[in-house]
Design an enzyme around this catalytic site. Structure first.
Site, PDB file in Angstrom:
ATOM      1  N   PRO A   3       0.788  -1.237   0.000  1.00  0.00           N
ATOM      2  CA  PRO A   3       0.000   0.000   0.000  1.00  0.00           C
ATOM      3  C   PRO A   3       0.820   1.287   0.000  1.00  0.00           C
ATOM      4  O   PRO A   3       0.251   2.370   0.162  1.00  0.00           O
ATOM      5  CB  PRO A   3      -0.811  -0.111   1.297  1.00  0.00           C
ATOM      6  CG  PRO A   3       0.067  -0.914   2.218  1.00  0.00           C
ATOM      7  CD  PRO A   3       0.830  -1.867   1.332  1.00  0.00           C
ATOM      8  N   ASP A  25       2.719  -1.837  -8.815  1.00  0.00           N
ATOM      9  CA  ASP A  25       2.179  -3.009  -8.122  1.00  0.00           C
ATOM     10  C   ASP A  25       1.255  -3.753  -9.069  1.00  0.00           C
ATOM     11  O   ASP A  25       0.672  -3.181  -9.979  1.00  0.00           O
ATOM     12  CB  ASP A  25       1.422  -2.633  -6.838  1.00  0.00           C
ATOM     13  CG  ASP A  25       1.367  -3.795  -5.851  1.00  0.00           C
ATOM     14  OD1 ASP A  25       2.193  -3.843  -4.927  1.00  0.00           O
ATOM     15  OD2 ASP A  25       0.493  -4.687  -6.023  1.00  0.00           O
ATOM     16  N   CYS A  33       9.044  -9.750   4.205  1.00  0.00           N
ATOM     17  CA  CYS A  33       8.631  -9.876   5.612  1.00  0.00           C
ATOM     18  C   CYS A  33       8.523 -11.364   5.927  1.00  0.00           C
ATOM     19  O   CYS A  33       7.581 -11.816   6.551  1.00  0.00           O
ATOM     20  CB  CYS A  33       7.343  -9.111   5.901  1.00  0.00           C
ATOM     21  SG  CYS A  33       5.965  -9.569   4.862  1.00  0.00           S
TER      22      CYS A  33
END
Ligand SMILES: C[S@@+](CC[C@H](N)C(=O)[O-])C[C@H]1O[C@@H](n2cnc3c(N)ncnc32)[C@H](O)[C@@H]1O
Length: 432
Positions: free
Chosen positions: A255, A276, A374
């Site tokens: 985002p 994206d 992540c």
């Protein structure tokens, strides 16, 4: 509205239908009072953190599992057991409200059955808990495939620590917009409002709040003085270290947290290009840019196929915050471990590899590519980078930042290390 029944419906959507918690929960929370909203959230997060354990208790107490149209009652029972085991809600209220949930789910005839299961749990809990504690997947509440992967990467003891951290609630981190205040100034604004926060070393804009709060209670949130972003994710823009005049690509940007942080830190870029694959998520990039009054060229495109959207000028810096297993952020998204499958990992490794190789072609000689995930799984991180370096003669590893004393090291942050999410960084330079 029965809050337990609502939680059961959300859990059914996530566990049985594969919907993410961040999609299922807000959709159903809209019509609730703030108090009920918080309770539904606590129950859903709590059940997902302890799912296999609760499942085991439920299975042990019932002759036949609830299936088909009655499956929502299975989750209602889990909500009931969760309250009895992990909350301070008095047991008579927990049982009573949960049993009433069967009526709200239009199965009033099964109220007696729910009542019976919850009361049997209260009688037999000690021996059931002892049995659950014998099995690692139930003790740590992670799927067996992930327990195995973590144990083989980190050893049994460290893997146990990681899984314990994954089951804790994550703190709320803030990123102070250096265009308005430094973090000491912003900390003083928070203190004026009786909000406590901590700072950490080597993370110049980051503050970790002691107690989470609504973003609109934060001084200057609407004006862009501050954003919510985990401390580990905030390291990306510092490690990328974009310079005045740079053409920068954020290849998997939505985002947009790292896009805007890079722009906050370096107002004199030639251009920021934010790409994206997910058009809906790109809306969030535009919202973030707007709130913070920043500019970027936002493109809907595939990072693995840059020729479809590339303007033809090579980039000075590229951030590749690759799609990954998200195993470093399980404490924020407890549903991840149940939505992911073991087979996803090799597919993700291939996707990351394709993106990395494609982006490398679009980097200037002498340019820098920061690879981030992540994830805490070595296949997506150190192994991925080792393989890339072995196959790419013009790539070398660089020190992540000045405080690494010139050491060209990668960084694997584990969940809750300095209160941060699990994250991985490697900084690569292209030969001149
Ligand atoms: C880890 S998230 C990025 C988070 C973002 N960098 C931030 O800090 O806000 C990964 C993103 O990669 C995107 N993605 C997945 N596959 C992609 C592809 N082939 N090309 C471009 N983006 C992709 C996903 O839609 C997702 O938004």
């Amino acid at each position: 509205m029965n809050v337990r029944a609502i939680a059961a419906k959300v859990l059914n959507q996530v566990v049985e239908k594969g919907q993410s918690l961040s999609q299922a929960l807000p959709a159903i929370q809209q019509e609730l009072s703030p108090k009920d909203k918080a309770l539904v959230q606590m129950l859903c997060y709590g059940v997902l953190r302890t799912l296999p354990r609760l499942d085991f208790f439920c299975r042990s107490l019932m002759k036949k599992p609830l299936t088909g149209k009655q499956r929502d009652l299975h989750f209602l029972i889990l909500v009931g057991i969760y309250q009895l085991l992990y909350t301070r809600i008095p047991s008579h209220a927990a049982v009573g409200e949960t049993v009433n949930g069967a009526k709200a789910l239009k199965k009033p005839a099964l109220k007696g059955m729910i009542n019976g299961v919850l009361r049997s749990f209260l009688r037999e809990q000690e021996s059931l808990i002892a049995q659950a504690d014998q099995q690692p997947a139930l003790l740590y509440c992670h799927p067996s495939w992930l327990v195995k992967r973590l144990q083989s990467a980190y050893g049994e003891e460290k893997a146990a620590e990681i899984m314990t951290e994954n089951n804790q609630q994550a703190p709320m981190w803030l990123r102070v917009n250096s265009r308005f205040h430094d973090r000491e100034q912003y900390l003083a604004l928070l203190t004026e409002q009786d909000k406590q926060a901590q700072i950490t070393a080597f993370n110049d804009n980051a503050l970790c709040l002691e107690n989470a709060c609504d973003v609109y209670q934060l001084p200057g949130f609407a004006e862009g003085w501050v954003s919510v972003q985990d401390g580990a994710a905030q390291l990306a823009a510092h490690y990328l270290d974009a310079q005045p005049g740079d053409l920068v690509l954020d290849a998997c940007s939505a985002p947009g947290g790292k896009t805007v942080h890079t722009l906050e830190l370096q107002p004199e870029l030639k251009q920021m290009v934010a790409v994206d694959f997910d058009e809906k998520r790109l809306v969030r990039v535009n919202e973030n840019l707007q709130r913070l009054n920043l500019q970027a060229t936002v493109i809907h495109g595939d990072a693995a196929k840059p020729d479809d959207w590339w303007s033809g000028e090579q980039f000075d810096r590229i951030l590749c915050d690759a799609p990954c297993s998200a195993t470093g952020v399980i404490r924020r998204h407890p549903d991840i471990r149940w939505l992911r499958r073991d087979s996803d990992i090799s597919e993700l490794v291939t996707l990351q590899k394709n993106i990395l190789y494609a982006l490398w072609q679009k980097l200037k000689p002498g340019g820098v590519l920061l690879y981030a995930t992540c994830s805490i799984l070595p296949d997506e991180n150190d192994q991925q980078i080792k393989d890339f370096l072995a196959a790419t003669s013009d790539a070398s590893l660089m020190p992540l930042a000045a405080h690494y004393d010139g050491q060209a090291v990668t960084r694997q942050i584990l969940p809750n290390e300095e209160k941060m999410d699990g994250f991985y960084y490697a900084k690569l330079q292209k030969a001149l």
